[in-house]
Design an enzyme around this catalytic site. Structure first.
Site, PDB file in Angstrom:
ATOM      1  CG  HIS A  14      -1.847   1.146   1.303  1.00 35.56           C
ATOM      2  ND1 HIS A  14      -3.191   0.980   1.574  1.00 35.56           N
ATOM      3  CD2 HIS A  14      -1.682   2.482   1.140  1.00 35.56           C
ATOM      4  CE1 HIS A  14      -3.799   2.152   1.559  1.00 35.56           C
ATOM      5  NE2 HIS A  14      -2.889   3.093   1.305  1.00 35.56           N
ATOM      6  CG  HIS A  16      -0.988   7.169  -1.203  1.00 32.96           C
ATOM      7  ND1 HIS A  16      -2.245   7.307  -1.745  1.00 32.96           N
ATOM      8  CD2 HIS A  16      -1.153   6.520  -0.029  1.00 32.96           C
ATOM      9  CE1 HIS A  16      -3.137   6.783  -0.916  1.00 32.96           C
ATOM     10  NE2 HIS A  16      -2.499   6.296   0.127  1.00 32.96           N
ATOM     11  CE  LYS A 100      -8.047   2.220  -0.349  1.00 36.49           C
ATOM     12  NZ  LYS A 100      -6.831   2.922  -0.017  1.00 36.49           N
ATOM     13  CG  HIS A 137      -9.779   4.771   3.700  1.00 36.76           C
ATOM     14  ND1 HIS A 137      -8.561   5.387   3.791  1.00 36.76           N
ATOM     15  CD2 HIS A 137     -10.528   5.271   4.721  1.00 36.76           C
ATOM     16  CE1 HIS A 137      -8.566   6.245   4.813  1.00 36.76           C
ATOM     17  NE2 HIS A 137      -9.746   6.191   5.388  1.00 36.76           N
ATOM     18  CG  HIS A 175      -4.707   2.489   5.974  1.00 36.47           C
ATOM     19  ND1 HIS A 175      -6.037   2.493   6.291  1.00 36.47           N
ATOM     20  CD2 HIS A 175      -4.626   3.096   4.771  1.00 36.47           C
ATOM     21  CE1 HIS A 175      -6.716   3.078   5.330  1.00 36.47           C
ATOM     22  NE2 HIS A 175      -5.883   3.448   4.386  1.00 36.47           N
ATOM     23  CG  ASP A 248      -1.547   4.996   3.928  1.00 38.14           C
ATOM     24  OD1 ASP A 248      -1.686   5.284   2.727  1.00 38.14           O
ATOM     25  OD2 ASP A 248      -2.291   5.437   4.813  1.00 38.14           O
TER      26      ASP A 248
END
Ligand code: DOR
Ligand code: ZN
Length: 340
Positions: A14, A16, A100, A137, A175, A248
């Site tokens: 995971h 970004h 996602k 999420h 997360h 994350d």
């Protein structure tokens, strides 16, 4: 005392990486440590089609220095209008590893997210059929739910009913930050796993709020009370194959964090492995680190284990105050392990 740890090459399940100049800036830090990474699709506009996913994958490959052997795994961003055929086609073509679910307005870049899981039930049923994982999420967005309770409430209102309805759908609860999430994942079928970030192993909400407000400790889901940090730590080092590494890492330029309304996200990519291994060391669980970092994730996704190894050794890693325009996690601290 173990001073050197040689483990199979790890993956980040995971992260970004953003786009444009920020992508060029941050991608090398992830590619230096990890063989593969699950790349979050919350760009502006988000990655929703297979052709957008393939184009983003090309941009990521171009941003990674040639010396690194790194595979980006692309994820589709689900909206109320996602199409089951498009998801299945993207998956079959090898573009989309997973999809996602961002509840609309739950976090950064989630404005196009899903307003009600019922709106995408047809897509989720198809994903279950074809074995395409759903990454979640897990926070509700209801205004009457306190921000510190939003993960636990999401389990009751959305996640538990979804797992009951689609027991064959592979789900990664991303997360996780609470004891409730740990207990839910442990009790769920083997189709449910969870990623754990370094920050939720190291900090509780005091890190964000004691002695002044500290925007670089703010991410979503927000860090919780100490009892929750301890539960998440115990899960990470437990050796259970349901829990695996997902940083994350979420870079934001410093002026957007240090602001009246600062962005959510912690940039931990530069020293993610050193940060994680310090926790396993403190918990007397160095023997469990390889499973968490390099084995549980591929097993859950049904992907091969990586070839090759990395070496972590006891020694100082001085984390800089700044990495370009971004303040990294552990800024100014010295970690007790280094990546050889
Ligand atoms: O803190 C976060 N930052 N949580 C998220 O879910 C998104 C991420 C981001 O993209 O900045
Ligand atoms: Zn994220």
């Amino acid at each position: 005392m173990t001073d050197r740890l040689i483990i199979r090459r790890p993956d980040d399940w995971h992260v970004h990486l953003r786009d444009g100049a920020m992508l060029d800036h941050v991608a090398p830090y992830t590619a230096r440590q990890f063989a593969r990474a699950i790349i979050m699709p919350n760009l502006s506009p988000p990655v929703t089609t297979a052709s957008e996913g393939a184009a983003y994958r090309d941009r990521i490959r171009a941003a990674v220095p040639a010396e690194y052997d790194f595979t980006p795994l692309i994820v589709a961003y689900l909206t109320d209008h996602s199409d089951a055929d498009e998801m299945a086609r993207g998956h079959a073509e090898g573009v989309f590893t997973a999809a996602k679910l961002y509840p609309a307005h739950a976090t950064t870049g989630s404005a196009h997210g899903v307003t009600d899981v019922a709106n995408i039930m047809g897509v989720l049923e198809r994903m279950a059929e074809i074995g395409m994982p759903l990454l979640i999420h897990g926070e509700v967005t209801d205004h009457d739910v306190d921000i510190f309770d939003r993960e636990a409430v999401f389990i009751d209102r959305t996640l538990a009913p979804l797992v009951r309805r689609l027991p064959t759908l592979k789900i990664v609860f991303e997360h996780i930050t609470t004891a409730e999430a740990v207990e839910f994942v442990k009790a769920a079928p083997a189709t449910v796993g969870a990623t754990i970030t370094p920050q939720h192993l190291h900090i509780n909400r005091n890190a964000m709020l004691v002695g002044g407000i500290r925007p670089h400790a703010y991410c979503l889901p927000v860090a919780k009370r100490e009892q929750h940090r301890l539960a998440v730590r115990a899960a990470a080092v437990s050796g259970s194959p349901k829990f695996f590494l997902g940083t994350d890492s979420a870079p934001h330029a410093v002026h957007t964090k240090e602001a009246a309304c600062g962005c959510a996200g912690i940039f931990n990519a530069p020293h993610a492995l050193e940060s994680y291994v310090a926790v396993f060391d403190e918990e007397g669980a160095l023997d469990k680190f390889e499973g968490f970092a390099s084995e549980h994730g591929p097993a859950f996704y049904g992907l091969p284990l990586n070839a090759g190894t990395i070496t972590l050794e006891r020694g100082e890693t001085v984390v800089p105050d700044r990495v370009g325009e971004v303040v990294p996690f552990h800024a100014g601290e010295t970690l007790g392990w280094r990546l050889a």
